[in-house]
Write a protein that holds these residues in place. Structure first.
Motif, PDB file in Angstrom:
ATOM      1  N   SER A  38       0.785  -1.241   0.000  1.00 15.24           N
ATOM      2  CA  SER A  38       0.000   0.000   0.000  1.00 15.24           C
ATOM      3  C   SER A  38       0.814   1.286   0.000  1.00 15.24           C
ATOM      4  CB  SER A  38      -0.928   0.011   1.213  1.00 15.24           C
ATOM      5  OG  SER A  38      -0.170  -0.053   2.404  1.00 15.24           O
ATOM      6  N   ASP A 172      -5.820  -9.526   6.552  1.00 15.12           N
ATOM      7  CA  ASP A 172      -5.118  -8.277   6.877  1.00 15.12           C
ATOM      8  C   ASP A 172      -3.731  -8.525   7.467  1.00 15.12           C
ATOM      9  OD1 ASP A 172      -6.128  -9.268   9.177  1.00 15.12           O
ATOM     10  OD2 ASP A 172      -7.131  -7.430   9.842  1.00 15.12           O
ATOM     11  N   CYS A 174       0.401  -7.685   7.191  1.00 11.20           N
ATOM     12  CA  CYS A 174       1.174  -6.484   6.850  1.00 11.20           C
ATOM     13  C   CYS A 174       2.600  -6.852   6.465  1.00 11.20           C
ATOM     14  CB  CYS A 174       1.241  -5.531   8.049  1.00 11.20           C
ATOM     15  SG  CYS A 174      -0.342  -4.766   8.414  1.00 11.20           S
ATOM     16  N   ASP A 175       3.199  -5.972   5.673  1.00 15.36           N
ATOM     17  CA  ASP A 175       4.625  -6.065   5.372  1.00 15.36           C
ATOM     18  C   ASP A 175       5.276  -4.830   5.986  1.00 15.36           C
ATOM     19  OD1 ASP A 175       7.178  -6.118   4.362  1.00 15.36           O
ATOM     20  OD2 ASP A 175       6.600  -6.030   2.242  1.00 15.36           O
ATOM     21  N   LYS A 290      -1.845  -7.857  11.260  1.00 17.83           N
ATOM     22  CA  LYS A 290      -2.049  -6.418  11.438  1.00 17.83           C
ATOM     23  C   LYS A 290      -1.937  -5.990  12.903  1.00 17.83           C
ATOM     24  CE  LYS A 290      -5.283  -2.780  10.343  1.00 17.83           C
ATOM     25  NZ  LYS A 290      -6.726  -2.570  10.334  1.00 17.83           N
ATOM     26  N   ALA A 293       1.619  -5.067  13.804  1.00 12.83           N
ATOM     27  CA  ALA A 293       2.423  -4.234  12.893  1.00 12.83           C
ATOM     28  C   ALA A 293       3.024  -3.007  13.588  1.00 12.83           C
ATOM     29  CB  ALA A 293       1.589  -3.808  11.696  1.00 12.83           C
ATOM     30  N   VAL A 311       5.105   0.660   7.077  1.00 17.25           N
ATOM     31  CA  VAL A 311       4.135  -0.429   7.246  1.00 17.25           C
ATOM     32  C   VAL A 311       3.176  -0.450   6.056  1.00 17.25           C
ATOM     33  CG1 VAL A 311       2.305  -1.386   8.705  1.00 17.25           C
ATOM     34  CG2 VAL A 311       4.274  -0.246   9.761  1.00 17.25           C
ATOM     35  N   ASN A 312       3.084  -1.620   5.420  1.00 23.02           N
ATOM     36  CA  ASN A 312       2.218  -1.772   4.242  1.00 23.02           C
ATOM     37  C   ASN A 312       1.141  -2.806   4.502  1.00 23.02           C
ATOM     38  OD1 ASN A 312       3.722  -0.500   1.684  1.00 23.02           O
ATOM     39  ND2 ASN A 312       5.209  -1.281   3.155  1.00 23.02           N
ATOM     40  N   ARG A 313      -0.045  -2.529   3.954  1.00 17.93           N
ATOM     41  CA  ARG A 313      -1.099  -3.554   3.944  1.00 17.93           C
ATOM     42  C   ARG A 313      -1.339  -3.955   2.496  1.00 17.93           C
ATOM     43  NH1 ARG A 313      -5.123  -0.553   2.293  1.00 17.93           N
ATOM     44  NH2 ARG A 313      -4.679   1.661   2.457  1.00 17.93           N
TER      45      ARG A 313
END
Ligand code: PMV
Length: 326
Positions: A38, A172, A174-175, A290, A293, A311-313
């Motif tokens: 994201s 959900d 996250c990366d 998530k 995160a 932080v990416n979703r």
């Protein structure tokens, strides 16, 4: 002719693409699976007109290097499909640093593909766009569809494409992207792919991949985070095993890469569950649920050598947007 602007996410591969079956067509040796990110995106505006040469502006500066040639070759593919010979004006911007192990070529070529195809008046299906994006950079194929994506290896141009098997809201996770250097890496993935076969471990890696891909998709289907994470982490280390044993050896890690990985493993032992994965660079991608995160982001930000944490979703793939860059 119309002007078009596209926004495309980068993606993180859970099963990696490393090694080509066909260099000219960017056909991979194996299928791969990824998630769109994201907060690591590229935005690109393309307009075809009467100029004598293609003009490419990256983050406000004229581009003339090897990157320029890659963009022009990709524009040529679009021109050929559309039956036009007009030159293009291209402006592109990233929301993240270039060449640090985040697949900037994935978001870059996905955005360029969609913007250029649309500016040239082509109306291509998602599958056709992913095939076209793949020609620019293999992993760009996976930044076209939404959410969780599989790139089917295929055996020829038209059947090597990516598709979405779950939308972003399916799960959900996250990366947490942990950057340890903002310098551009010395060996790009194009050269890296060519070296993969020089590793004595390459064939064993490739042999194990189809079963691994099935197990990963099964864990995704079950939303079994522990199994999923263990496969993701082992897969990244397997790919880096091939890189480290190539000739010449490819060592993409910085000292802080290892420090971050060790911290992740320590936190995991302590109950904060997350798993690492890395592309062709020193950046560590920390995959977590998530709910963990924010805590992971805070804890990893303070690790020595870390320069940025994002932080990416999971998100949708490439799309047309109204706001142009010029
Ligand atoms: O698309 P390329 O040629 O930049 O290759 C990407 C390779 C990795 O990022 C290391 C793995 C992957 O599947 O994204």
């Amino acid at each position: 002719m119309a002007k078009a602007t596209a926004l495309a996410p980068s993606n993180i591969a859970f099963i990696k693409y490393w090694g080509k079956r066909d260099v000219r067509l960017n056909l991979p040796v194996n299928g791969s699976v990824s998630m769109n990110l994201s907060r690591l995106q590229t935005i690109t505006t393309v307009e075809f007109g009467d100029d004598k040469k293609d003009r490419v502006v990256f983050d406000g500066r004229n581009v003339k290097s090897r990157f320029y040639k890659r963009v022009v070759s990709h524009l040529d593919r679009v021109r050929k499909l559309a039956g036009i010979s007009l030159r293009a004006r291209v402006a592109t911007e990233n929301t993240f640093p270039f060449g640090v192990g985040i697949a900037s070529s994935a978001s870059g070529f996905a955005a360029l593909t969609l913007a250029a195809a649309s500016a040239a008046g082509l109306s291509l299906s998602e599958r056709e766009l992913s095939v076209l994006g793949r020609r620019g950079s293999g992993s760009a194929a996976r930044s076209i569809p939404d959410g969780y994506v599989e790139w089917v290896a295929g055996t020829q141009d038209a059947d090597s494409y990516a598709y979405s098997f779950y939308p972003p809201e399916y799960w959900d996770i996250c990366d947490v992207v942990v950057m340890v250097s903002k310098r551009q890496k010395a060996v790009g993935s194009t050269q890296g792919h060519a070296l993969a076969r020089t590793s004595p471990f390459f064939r064993a890696r490739v042999r194990g991949l189809p079963a691994k891909l099935v197990r990963l998709k099964e864990a995704l289907k079950e939303k079994d985070f522990s199994t999923f994470g263990a496969i993701v982490e082992a897969e990244a280390l397997n790919m880096h095993g091939v890189m480290l044993t190539s000739s010449p050896a490819l060592v993409y890690w910085e000292p802080a890469t290892i420090t971050v990985m060790q911290r992740v493993w320590l936190l995991r032992e302590g109950g904060l569950e997350s798993y690492v994965t890395l592309d062709a660079g020193p950046t560590v991608h920390v995959i977590c649920q998530k709910l963990n995160a924010r805590e992971l982001s805070r804890k990893l930000s303070s690790v020595r050598g870390v320069v940025d944490v994002v932080v990416n979703r999971p998100v949708d793939g490439a799309r047309i947007v109204k706001k142009h860059l010029f």
